[in-house]
Design a protein around this motif. Structure first.
Motif, PDB file in Angstrom:
ATOM      1  N   SER A 206       4.390  37.861 -12.658  1.00  0.00           N
ATOM      2  CA  SER A 206       4.496  38.975 -11.722  1.00  0.00           C
ATOM      3  C   SER A 206       4.983  38.503 -10.357  1.00  0.00           C
ATOM      4  O   SER A 206       5.849  39.131  -9.736  1.00  0.00           O
ATOM      5  N   ARG A 207       4.435  37.363  -9.885  1.00  0.00           N
ATOM      6  CA  ARG A 207       4.867  36.836  -8.583  1.00  0.00           C
ATOM      7  C   ARG A 207       6.334  36.407  -8.607  1.00  0.00           C
ATOM      8  O   ARG A 207       7.072  36.613  -7.631  1.00  0.00           O
ATOM      9  N   ILE A 208       6.754  35.795  -9.719  1.00  0.00           N
ATOM     10  CA  ILE A 208       8.149  35.351  -9.820  1.00  0.00           C
ATOM     11  C   ILE A 208       9.102  36.544  -9.782  1.00  0.00           C
ATOM     12  O   ILE A 208      10.126  36.534  -9.076  1.00  0.00           O
ATOM     13  N   VAL A 209       8.782  37.584 -10.538  1.00  0.00           N
ATOM     14  CA  VAL A 209       9.658  38.766 -10.565  1.00  0.00           C
ATOM     15  C   VAL A 209       9.692  39.436  -9.194  1.00  0.00           C
ATOM     16  O   VAL A 209      10.748  39.892  -8.732  1.00  0.00           O
ATOM     17  N   LEU A 210       8.536  39.516  -8.514  1.00  0.00           N
ATOM     18  CA  LEU A 210       8.512  40.093  -7.165  1.00  0.00           C
ATOM     19  C   LEU A 210       9.376  39.296  -6.206  1.00  0.00           C
ATOM     20  O   LEU A 210      10.099  39.859  -5.371  1.00  0.00           O
ATOM     21  N   ALA A 211       9.316  37.964  -6.310  1.00  0.00           N
ATOM     22  CA  ALA A 211      10.154  37.119  -5.439  1.00  0.00           C
ATOM     23  C   ALA A 211      11.631  37.345  -5.727  1.00  0.00           C
ATOM     24  O   ALA A 211      12.460  37.406  -4.804  1.00  0.00           O
ATOM     25  N   LEU A 212      11.969  37.481  -7.002  1.00  0.00           N
ATOM     26  CA  LEU A 212      13.366  37.754  -7.351  1.00  0.00           C
ATOM     27  C   LEU A 212      13.809  39.126  -6.844  1.00  0.00           C
ATOM     28  O   LEU A 212      14.962  39.298  -6.393  1.00  0.00           O
ATOM     29  N   GLU A 213      12.913  40.117  -6.912  1.00  0.00           N
ATOM     30  CA  GLU A 213      13.248  41.442  -6.390  1.00  0.00           C
ATOM     31  C   GLU A 213      13.564  41.391  -4.902  1.00  0.00           C
ATOM     32  O   GLU A 213      14.529  42.002  -4.429  1.00  0.00           O
ATOM     33  N   LYS A 214      12.751  40.670  -4.139  1.00  0.00           N
ATOM     34  CA  LYS A 214      12.993  40.558  -2.692  1.00  0.00           C
ATOM     35  C   LYS A 214      14.303  39.842  -2.408  1.00  0.00           C
ATOM     36  O   LYS A 214      15.036  40.195  -1.476  1.00  0.00           O
ATOM     37  N   LYS A 215      14.602  38.828  -3.235  1.00  0.00           N
ATOM     38  CA  LYS A 215      15.836  38.074  -3.011  1.00  0.00           C
ATOM     39  C   LYS A 215      17.067  38.916  -3.319  1.00  0.00           C
ATOM     40  O   LYS A 215      18.026  38.971  -2.544  1.00  0.00           O
ATOM     41  N   PHE A 216      17.048  39.606  -4.474  1.00  0.00           N
ATOM     42  CA  PHE A 216      18.219  40.372  -4.880  1.00  0.00           C
ATOM     43  C   PHE A 216      18.334  41.710  -4.138  1.00  0.00           C
ATOM     44  O   PHE A 216      19.387  42.349  -4.204  1.00  0.00           O
ATOM     45  N   SER A 217      17.264  42.150  -3.478  1.00  0.00           N
ATOM     46  CA  SER A 217      17.349  43.390  -2.699  1.00  0.00           C
ATOM     47  C   SER A 217      18.275  43.246  -1.500  1.00  0.00           C
ATOM     48  O   SER A 217      18.717  44.247  -0.930  1.00  0.00           O
ATOM     49  N   LYS A 218      18.568  41.999  -1.100  1.00  0.00           N
ATOM     50  CA  LYS A 218      19.450  41.758   0.041  1.00  0.00           C
ATOM     51  C   LYS A 218      20.922  41.788  -0.345  1.00  0.00           C
ATOM     52  O   LYS A 218      21.790  41.751   0.528  1.00  0.00           O
ATOM     53  N   THR A 219      21.211  41.855  -1.633  1.00  0.00           N
ATOM     54  CA  THR A 219      22.595  41.909  -2.085  1.00  0.00           C
ATOM     55  C   THR A 219      23.068  43.357  -2.177  1.00  0.00           C
ATOM     56  O   THR A 219      22.273  44.300  -2.117  1.00  0.00           O
ATOM     57  N   ASP A 220      24.378  43.528  -2.332  1.00  0.00           N
ATOM     58  CA  ASP A 220      24.957  44.868  -2.431  1.00  0.00           C
ATOM     59  C   ASP A 220      24.866  45.444  -3.842  1.00  0.00           C
ATOM     60  O   ASP A 220      25.075  46.642  -4.036  1.00  0.00           O
ATOM     61  N   ASN A 221      24.573  44.608  -4.800  1.00  0.00           N
ATOM     62  CA  ASN A 221      24.476  45.072  -6.189  1.00  0.00           C
ATOM     63  C   ASN A 221      23.135  45.778  -6.399  1.00  0.00           C
ATOM     64  O   ASN A 221      22.071  45.188  -6.186  1.00  0.00           O
ATOM     65  N   LEU A 222      23.183  47.028  -6.795  1.00  0.00           N
ATOM     66  CA  LEU A 222      21.968  47.807  -6.991  1.00  0.00           C
ATOM     67  C   LEU A 222      21.369  47.625  -8.374  1.00  0.00           C
ATOM     68  O   LEU A 222      20.164  47.814  -8.559  1.00  0.00           O
ATOM     69  N   TRP A 223      22.180  47.238  -9.355  1.00  0.00           N
ATOM     70  CA  TRP A 223      21.723  47.253 -10.740  1.00  0.00           C
ATOM     71  C   TRP A 223      20.788  46.096 -11.050  1.00  0.00           C
ATOM     72  O   TRP A 223      19.934  46.219 -11.935  1.00  0.00           O
ATOM     73  N   ASP A 224      20.935  44.946 -10.360  1.00  0.00           N
ATOM     74  CA  ASP A 224      19.975  43.873 -10.580  1.00  0.00           C
ATOM     75  C   ASP A 224      18.590  44.261 -10.073  1.00  0.00           C
ATOM     76  O   ASP A 224      17.563  43.912 -10.672  1.00  0.00           O
ATOM     77  N   ASP A 225      18.552  45.012  -8.951  1.00  0.00           N
ATOM     78  CA  ASP A 225      17.266  45.515  -8.463  1.00  0.00           C
ATOM     79  C   ASP A 225      16.633  46.466  -9.475  1.00  0.00           C
ATOM     80  O   ASP A 225      15.416  46.430  -9.711  1.00  0.00           O
ATOM     81  N   VAL A 226      17.468  47.321 -10.058  1.00  0.00           N
ATOM     82  CA  VAL A 226      16.965  48.275 -11.050  1.00  0.00           C
ATOM     83  C   VAL A 226      16.375  47.546 -12.251  1.00  0.00           C
ATOM     84  O   VAL A 226      15.274  47.858 -12.731  1.00  0.00           O
ATOM     85  N   PHE A 227      17.089  46.537 -12.735  1.00  0.00           N
ATOM     86  CA  PHE A 227      16.637  45.796 -13.915  1.00  0.00           C
ATOM     87  C   PHE A 227      15.331  45.060 -13.639  1.00  0.00           C
ATOM     88  O   PHE A 227      14.387  45.106 -14.452  1.00  0.00           O
ATOM     89  N   LEU A 228      15.244  44.377 -12.506  1.00  0.00           N
ATOM     90  CA  LEU A 228      14.038  43.611 -12.183  1.00  0.00           C
ATOM     91  C   LEU A 228      12.833  44.522 -11.967  1.00  0.00           C
ATOM     92  O   LEU A 228      11.726  44.222 -12.421  1.00  0.00           O
TER      93      LEU A 228
END
Length: 398
Positions: free
Chosen positions: A44-66
């Motif tokens: 859970s912590r790893i996925v949350l960290a990845l969400e915060k990291k990818f939320s800074k990018t312009d791609n919306l679909w990686d945020d949706v998947f995570l």
């Protein structure tokens, strides 16, 4: 591999000769549950960290998947951990309940996949209709219909897969469904009619959520709040919810005023017969006023003409369209137009007509004012200004 590790650990604990078999089973199960909880927390912590990291990018679909995968991943860890714990318990116990460990794992995996797909569909739906995340957001009603259809497909597929996992024959289930579907169809024909009515609404799209609709065939008018597979919720203008079965919309006519391009002003204005000489000038000035009005759509039909000799007035037809379609703004524009028409009539020395009656009496006959008033004939015939008003009325009746 996990089973070998547990056997080694069990033999190591057994070598001390201090614990019974029940205690060894309890310790192993506890270690597995503790390890499962720890692993689930780490995932859970790893996925949350990845969400915060990818939320800074312009791609919306990686945020949706995570975001859609975080909780199902944690659930998968727990399903796998409980399966291993049950396998350990089965090693020490021959209870029949532990013979279903494999089926439990497979059904659990199917459930986790369904959870993930449901969350993914929901996240994609929110992205596609959001004006903040999409330059051209899609229509909510269309996206909602597609998402409902996808959920239905996911549920049906998951149920059939789970039944096959539990040992049921899918071909038998489908055959039973074909025979039983006929009986269900007769028993639930109204429900099916509403379902297909909802499907037709999503397909033809006569209205969508947020539209103002009304029916000349039924007492239905209000704003659409929700379009379901069985009912459509309409909020009436007195703020009451109106629940309409979807099958109703397949048999009635439905107006959608929200899709109008303009609103119409259609009025008949009457002036006195005494002002007939000013008719042409009044009509021309009213037409000119409308053609130069900033809120009137001059590219639409605009008619201002002397219409008819009415019983008490000379009628002028005013027919035009406003640029705005908003209800409140439309009435403000209409009020301004009517007041300007009144000013034009007044500026030409004319007056707006009202129903009048002229009474002709033989020469030499005098009417007592008090008697006339008591008889309800109106104002005294020789009152101030009444001689001209009576004789210049819009129409004469003898």
């Amino acid at each position: 591999m996990v089973g070998q590790m547990l056997n080694v650990l069990n033999e190591w604990i057994k070598g001390f000769g201090l614990m019974s078999e029940a205690w060894r089973a309890g310790i192993l199960v506890f270690l597995l549950v503790f390890g499962t909880a720890t692993t689930a927390f780490i995932v859970s912590r790893i996925v949350l960290a990845l969400e915060k990291k990818f939320s800074k990018t312009d791609n919306l679909w990686d945020d949706v998947f995570l975001h859609a995968a975080r909780r199902p991943l944690v659930a998968f860890v727990w399903v796998q951990g409980v399966f291993w714990a049950a396998e350990v318990a089965h090693h020490f116990s021959q209870a029949d309940v532990f013979t279903y460990n494999g089926a439990f794992l497979q059904v659990g995996v199917v459930w986790v996949i369904v959870w993930f797909l449901f969350a993914l569909v929901k996240q994609i739906e929110q992205i596609l209709v959001s004006p903040l995340k999409m330059r051209k957001p899609m229509d909510y009603t269309t996206v909602n219909a597609i998402s409902k259809l996808l959920r239905a497909v996911i549920i049906i597929t998951a149920v059939l897969t789970a039944l096959q996992t539990l040992g049921f024959s899918i071909s038998g289930v489908l055959a039973f469904g074909g025979v039983g579907g006929i009986a269900v169809g007769f028993a639930a024909k109204d429900l099916l009619a509403n379902f297909f009515g909802g499907f037709i609404i999503h397909l033809d799209r006569p209205f969508k959520v947020g539209d103002w609709v009304r029916s000349p065939d039924r007492n239905i008018e209000g704003t659409v709040e929700h379009i379901g597979w069985r009912l459509t919720t309409i909020r009436t203008f007195d703020h009451r919810p109106l629940y309409v079965p979807n099958s109703t919309f397949t048999t009635i006519a439905v107006e959608n005023p929200s899709r109008m391009f303009h609103r119409r002003i259609s009025e008949t204005v009457g002036i006195r017969y005494a002002d007939v000489r000013s008719m042409r000038a009044i009509v021309d000035d009213i037409r000119s006023m409308l053609e130069n009005h900033e809120e009137i759509a001059t590219d639409q039909t605009l008619i201002v003409n002397f219409l008819a000799f009415n019983a008490s007035s000379l009628d002028i037809m005013v027919y035009t369209f406003t640029k705005t379609t908003q209800w409140v703004r439309y009435h403000q524009v209409k009020e301004d137009v009517l007041l300007k028409i009144s000013e034009i009539i007044h500026n030409h020395g004319a007056e707006i007509a009202f129903p009048t009656r002229t009474l002709h009496l033989p020469d030499g006959v005098q009417v007592n004012e008090a008697v006339a008033a008591q008889a309800g004939e109106g104002e005294p015939t020789n009152g101030p200004g009444q001689e001209n008003a009576q004789s210049a009325g819009a129409g004469e009746k003898s």
